[in-house]
Design a protein around this motif. Structure first.
Motif, PDB file in Angstrom:
ATOM      1  N   UNK A  27       0.870  -1.165   0.000  1.00 12.06           N
ATOM      2  CA  UNK A  27       0.000   0.000   0.000  1.00 12.06           C
ATOM      3  C   UNK A  27       0.912   1.222   0.000  1.00 12.06           C
ATOM      4  N   UNK A  28       0.721   2.074  -0.972  1.00 14.23           N
ATOM      5  CA  UNK A  28       1.570   3.261  -1.056  1.00 14.23           C
ATOM      6  C   UNK A  28       1.152   4.236   0.030  1.00 14.23           C
ATOM      7  N   UNK A  29       2.110   4.609   0.866  1.00 14.99           N
ATOM      8  CA  UNK A  29       1.754   5.501   1.975  1.00 14.99           C
ATOM      9  C   UNK A  29       1.526   6.917   1.463  1.00 14.99           C
ATOM     10  N   UNK A  30       0.579   7.615   2.073  1.00 14.77           N
ATOM     11  CA  UNK A  30       0.289   8.975   1.610  1.00 14.77           C
ATOM     12  C   UNK A  30       1.517   9.876   1.630  1.00 14.77           C
ATOM     13  N   UNK A  31       2.382   9.690   2.652  1.00 12.21           N
ATOM     14  CA  UNK A  31       3.514  10.616   2.716  1.00 12.21           C
ATOM     15  C   UNK A  31       4.468  10.434   1.537  1.00 12.21           C
ATOM     16  N   UNK A  32       4.565   9.211   1.014  1.00  7.97           N
ATOM     17  CA  UNK A  32       5.417   9.017  -0.174  1.00  7.97           C
ATOM     18  C   UNK A  32       4.866   9.817  -1.345  1.00  7.97           C
ATOM     19  N   UNK A  33       3.546   9.714  -1.510  1.00 13.02           N
ATOM     20  CA  UNK A  33       2.918  10.430  -2.628  1.00 13.02           C
ATOM     21  C   UNK A  33       3.087  11.932  -2.460  1.00 13.02           C
ATOM     22  N   UNK A  34       2.891  12.400  -1.232  1.00 10.31           N
ATOM     23  CA  UNK A  34       2.963  13.838  -0.994  1.00 10.31           C
ATOM     24  C   UNK A  34       4.386  14.329  -1.224  1.00 10.31           C
ATOM     25  N   UNK A  35       5.356  13.595  -0.673  1.00  8.43           N
ATOM     26  CA  UNK A  35       6.753  13.997  -0.864  1.00  8.43           C
ATOM     27  C   UNK A  35       7.098  13.964  -2.353  1.00  8.43           C
ATOM     28  N   UNK A  36       6.655  12.895  -3.011  1.00  5.39           N
ATOM     29  CA  UNK A  36       6.928  12.776  -4.436  1.00  5.39           C
ATOM     30  C   UNK A  36       6.337  13.931  -5.218  1.00  5.39           C
ATOM     31  N   UNK A  79      13.768   7.736 -11.752  1.00  6.09           N
ATOM     32  CA  UNK A  79      14.192   8.498 -10.585  1.00  6.09           C
ATOM     33  C   UNK A  79      14.480   9.922 -11.020  1.00  6.09           C
ATOM     34  N   UNK A  80      13.527  10.827 -10.882  1.00  7.41           N
ATOM     35  CA  UNK A  80      13.826  12.226 -11.189  1.00  7.41           C
ATOM     36  C   UNK A  80      14.888  12.757 -10.227  1.00  7.41           C
ATOM     37  N   UNK A  81      15.590  13.777 -10.675  1.00  6.07           N
ATOM     38  CA  UNK A  81      16.723  14.321  -9.921  1.00  6.07           C
ATOM     39  C   UNK A  81      16.377  14.585  -8.458  1.00  6.07           C
ATOM     40  N   UNK A  82      15.204  15.219  -8.239  1.00  4.84           N
ATOM     41  CA  UNK A  82      14.874  15.625  -6.871  1.00  4.84           C
ATOM     42  C   UNK A  82      14.410  14.464  -6.009  1.00  4.84           C
ATOM     43  N   UNK A  83      13.991  13.392  -6.661  1.00  2.00           N
ATOM     44  CA  UNK A  83      13.507  12.254  -5.890  1.00  2.00           C
ATOM     45  C   UNK A  83      14.653  11.425  -5.352  1.00  2.00           C
ATOM     46  N   UNK A 143      15.451  11.716  -1.773  1.00  2.00           N
ATOM     47  CA  UNK A 143      14.436  11.076  -0.931  1.00  2.00           C
ATOM     48  C   UNK A 143      14.337   9.581  -1.192  1.00  2.00           C
ATOM     49  N   UNK A 144      15.183   9.081  -2.103  1.00  2.57           N
ATOM     50  CA  UNK A 144      15.198   7.642  -2.411  1.00  2.57           C
ATOM     51  C   UNK A 144      13.844   7.142  -2.884  1.00  2.57           C
ATOM     52  N   UNK A 176       9.620   4.165  -1.938  1.00  3.20           N
ATOM     53  CA  UNK A 176      11.055   4.077  -1.691  1.00  3.20           C
ATOM     54  C   UNK A 176      11.689   2.994  -2.557  1.00  3.20           C
ATOM     55  N   UNK A 177      12.908   3.267  -2.935  1.00  2.00           N
ATOM     56  CA  UNK A 177      13.643   2.402  -3.847  1.00  2.00           C
ATOM     57  C   UNK A 177      13.643   0.948  -3.386  1.00  2.00           C
ATOM     58  N   UNK A 178      13.972   0.750  -2.098  1.00  2.00           N
ATOM     59  CA  UNK A 178      14.113  -0.613  -1.599  1.00  2.00           C
ATOM     60  C   UNK A 178      12.785  -1.362  -1.734  1.00  2.00           C
ATOM     61  N   UNK A 179      11.684  -0.651  -1.455  1.00  2.00           N
ATOM     62  CA  UNK A 179      10.364  -1.284  -1.543  1.00  2.00           C
ATOM     63  C   UNK A 179      10.070  -1.659  -2.992  1.00  2.00           C
TER      64      UNK A 179
END
Lengths: 486, 166
Positions: A213-222, A322-326, A329-330, A360-363
């Motif tokens: 499940x994609x966490x909301x904070x990942x989406x928001x940060x992204x 992986x855009x530059x700014x992401x 944040x991995x 996140x990359x690892x996920x």
């Protein structure tokens, strides 16, 4: 309507398992009778909004009501006719949809060529528990005739049955070498394709296991770190500063006239970017990836709920972006090529082959590792491009890399937007080798691994000459072995 | 550098020399006609006397282009080559920008044989292979017509024998 061309083996009670309000005989059935109201519902809402606005402006009520009422009634009548004339039937090898009030159209969607079936719930339909079924077919430019609307659980069951029937057909895709789904229901004996709704339904019990499940904070940060937002915010700041400096320097009353206009333009720019991003956020909100017997199920959307089922065998390629700014944040985004789905992921396009919007990359690597690519993405041995490639890309040459496992080929490139393209060997369509004049002088060449149209585009750029040639030969050999199923 | 475009086990099959003839015809005619039109336009323009050399320059450029095209067409024709291997078809072409295309037979969706009026006059045809990828640009120019038809049949046969689902 008589059906002389009906296959002999199609039982008359094809739709027995689907007893619905609108059964239309001969195994045909209709979508839910509430459909015309839902379709016109949007129109009514627009009408009400317009009415309120007109009333606020003090126009006479009667005229507006008459016009609005005529439009709504006309829409309903047409919608009802369209509903009455739209019938569908599931046959052993195809789904048949007849539609059209004046011009009759009979579409047959071959289950063999079916790439994915989506269940979409527009907001209004979601309130009433209704859903729309969309078919994605290889070679089709857009979704084939959607079935709108069905009850949500009916839509899910219908999809499961259709996918199950498609998998049994002899010319289905080359199976993906994947670890068996532990929750897979029994009865996987390679039975000859035959049609039995009840049995198929029994086998595709709605077993669904959540993968991620994609966490909301990942989406928001992204979203906040997306290049569009940062660039438009910077533009805005520069613009405002310029306006301010101008106003300060030229102490002229007349220049003040332009200030509100300037500000408006600046705000519009950022508003535009903000809306696009907000729409993206709303579309991807609550993204859940889960595993079912038929494939992977993607569910997302804050208002319009969209459920896509991706058959793993039909995935032609992956791209990890992986855009530059992401990168700090991995975070990564994963998109897939599916024959039939075309184009990359526009925000509101109906069929976005986005497997993971921002995780996140690892996920993401964990999720991709489930597909049996041989080894985890980060651990696949890749080789960089030779140093002389810096003549072409002073910065980006460092990021050129290519490698392969016995399952997939991997290419990496890009500096601002780093992308890792993954092509399963058995999905390789053709291999190209290119060499321009400058590359010839430097002893470099590009190798392209072609897949069906989509976001994935694997190019090993600027490899040294002998490596490039070896890459072509080896890739063809690996693809041949993978197709042969060894 | 030639090992990059070395034949893949099997020798490269050349394409017909008539391809070069066709390119020469088209190239030379368009160079000469283009130059002639430019000269004619210049003749109608009120050019100052100091620019009297301009039509001559255009004429020389046109002739030079024709000569260069004549020379280049032969080399370009020789750069084409194809090799039918057991499992895949290799095609190479291009002089400045060189390309090798390798298409597994099992990946072919369909094969086209095309011939324009000039091709037909020279008894040539062009064979195009299509896969499920839009990016695959596999075509062989300038095959003798009968050879092209035979090749199409052969490719189709092999494609069916090795066909793999998407």
């Amino acid at each position: 309507m008589t059906e002389p061309d009906r296959p002999a083996n199609a039982p008359d009670d094809t739709a027995k398992g689907w007893a619905q309000p609108g059964v239309a005989g001969e195994g045909f059935q209709r979508v839910h009778p509430v459909s015309p109201f839902l379709r016109v519902g949007i129109l009514i809402l627009a009408g009400v909004v317009a009415l309120v606005r007109e009333l606020a402006e003090g126009v006479q009520l009667l005229g507006v009501v008459v016009i609005g009422g005529t439009v709504v009634v006309g829409g309903l009548v047409y919608g009802f006719c369209a509903w009455w004339f739209t019938r569908f039937r599931i046959e052993p090898e195809e789904v048949r949809i007849d539609s059209g009030v004046f011009v009759r159209r009979s579409r047959r969607i071959s289950l063999e060529r079916l790439q994915a079936v989506d269940v979409v719930q527009p907001f209004l339909a979601r309130i009433f528990g209704m859903a729309e079924l969309r078919f994605e077919v290889a070679g089709g430019s857009e979704s084939e005739a959607p079935l709108a609307f069905l009850r949500l659980d009916d839509a899910h069951r219908l999809r499961a049955v259709i996918l199950e029937l498609g998998e049994e057909l002899p010319h289905a895709a080359v199976p993906y070498p994947r670890p068996p789904v532990s929750a897979e229901p029994g009865g996987e004996a390679p039975a000859p394709p035959r049609f039995d709704t009840a049995e198929a339904e029994g086998r595709v019990a709605p077993v669904e296991r959540e993968i991620l499940a994609v966490r909301p904070q990942w989406l928001v940060v992204g979203t906040l770190l997306s290049t569009e937002l940062i660039v438009s915010a910077l533009l805005m700041v520069v613009f405002l500063a310029a306006v301010g400096v101008l106003a300060y320097l030229i102490e002229d009353a007349e220049i003040a006239v332009f200030l509100p206009g300037g500000l408006a333009i600046g705000f519009t720019t950022i508003l535009g970017a903000g809306t696009a991003l907000a729409r993206h956020l709303v579309n991807q909100w609550g993204f859940v990836l889960s595993e079912t017997a038929g494939g992977w199920r993607l569910r997302r959307g804050l208002f319009d709920l969209r459920t896509q089922t991706v058959l793993l065998d039909r995935i032609q390629g992956f791209v990890v972006q992986e855009p530059l700014l992401w990168r700090r944040a991995e975070l990564v985004r994963v998109e897939v090529d599916i024959a039939g789905y075309t184009g990359s992921s526009g925000d509101n396009s109906t069929s976005t082959p986005t497997l993971l919007p921002a995780v996140p990359k690892a996920v993401a690597y964990d999720v991709l590792a489930r597909l049996g690519h041989g080894s985890r993405l980060g651990e696949i041995p890749v080789r960089g491009a030779p140093r002389r490639a810096r003549l072409f890309r002073p910065v980006g040459w460092r990021y050129f890399a290519a490698g392969a496992t016995d399952r997939v080929a991997v290419t990496v490139r890009g500096w601002m937007l780093r992308r890792t393209d993954i092509v399963p060997h058995h999905k390789t369509q053709s291999v190209h080798l290119h060499q321009g004049p400058t590359q010839r002088r430097l002893g470099l060449a590009d190798v392209h691994i072609h897949t069906t149209p989509g976001p994935c585009n694997a190019v090993a750029k600027h490899r040294s000459v002998d490596e490039a040639r070896a890459l072509v030969t080896e890739q063809l050999e690996r693809a041949r072995r993978a197709r042969a199923g060894t | 550098m030639d090992e990059l475009f070395a034949p893949p086990g099997v020798d490269w099959q050349p394409v017909s020399d008539r391809l070069a003839t066709k390119i020469r015809l088209v190239g030379c005619v368009s160079a000469v006609v283009g130059a002639a039109v430019l000269v004619a336009v210049l003749a109608f323009l009120p050019l100052p006397d100091s620019l009297g050399w301009l039509p001559w320059l255009v004429t020389i450029a046109g002739v030079a282009a024709a000569v260069w095209c004549w020379w280049w067409a032969g080399r370009w024709r020789r750069a084409w080559g194809y090799a039918e291997r057991d499992d895949d078809l290799y095609i190479k072409h291009g002089l400045m920008f060189r390309t090798i295309v390798a298409v597994p037979y099992g990946r072919m969706q369909f094969v086209d044989v095309l011939a324009g009026p000039l091709d037909r006059a020279y008894g040539m045809a062009r064979v195009e292979l299509h896969t499920a990828s839009m990016q695959t640009r596999a075509r062989i120019l300038g095959l003798p017509a009968d050879q092209a038809a035979r090749m199409r049949d052969r490719l189709t046969e092999r494609g069916e024998a090795r066909a793999a689902g998407l």
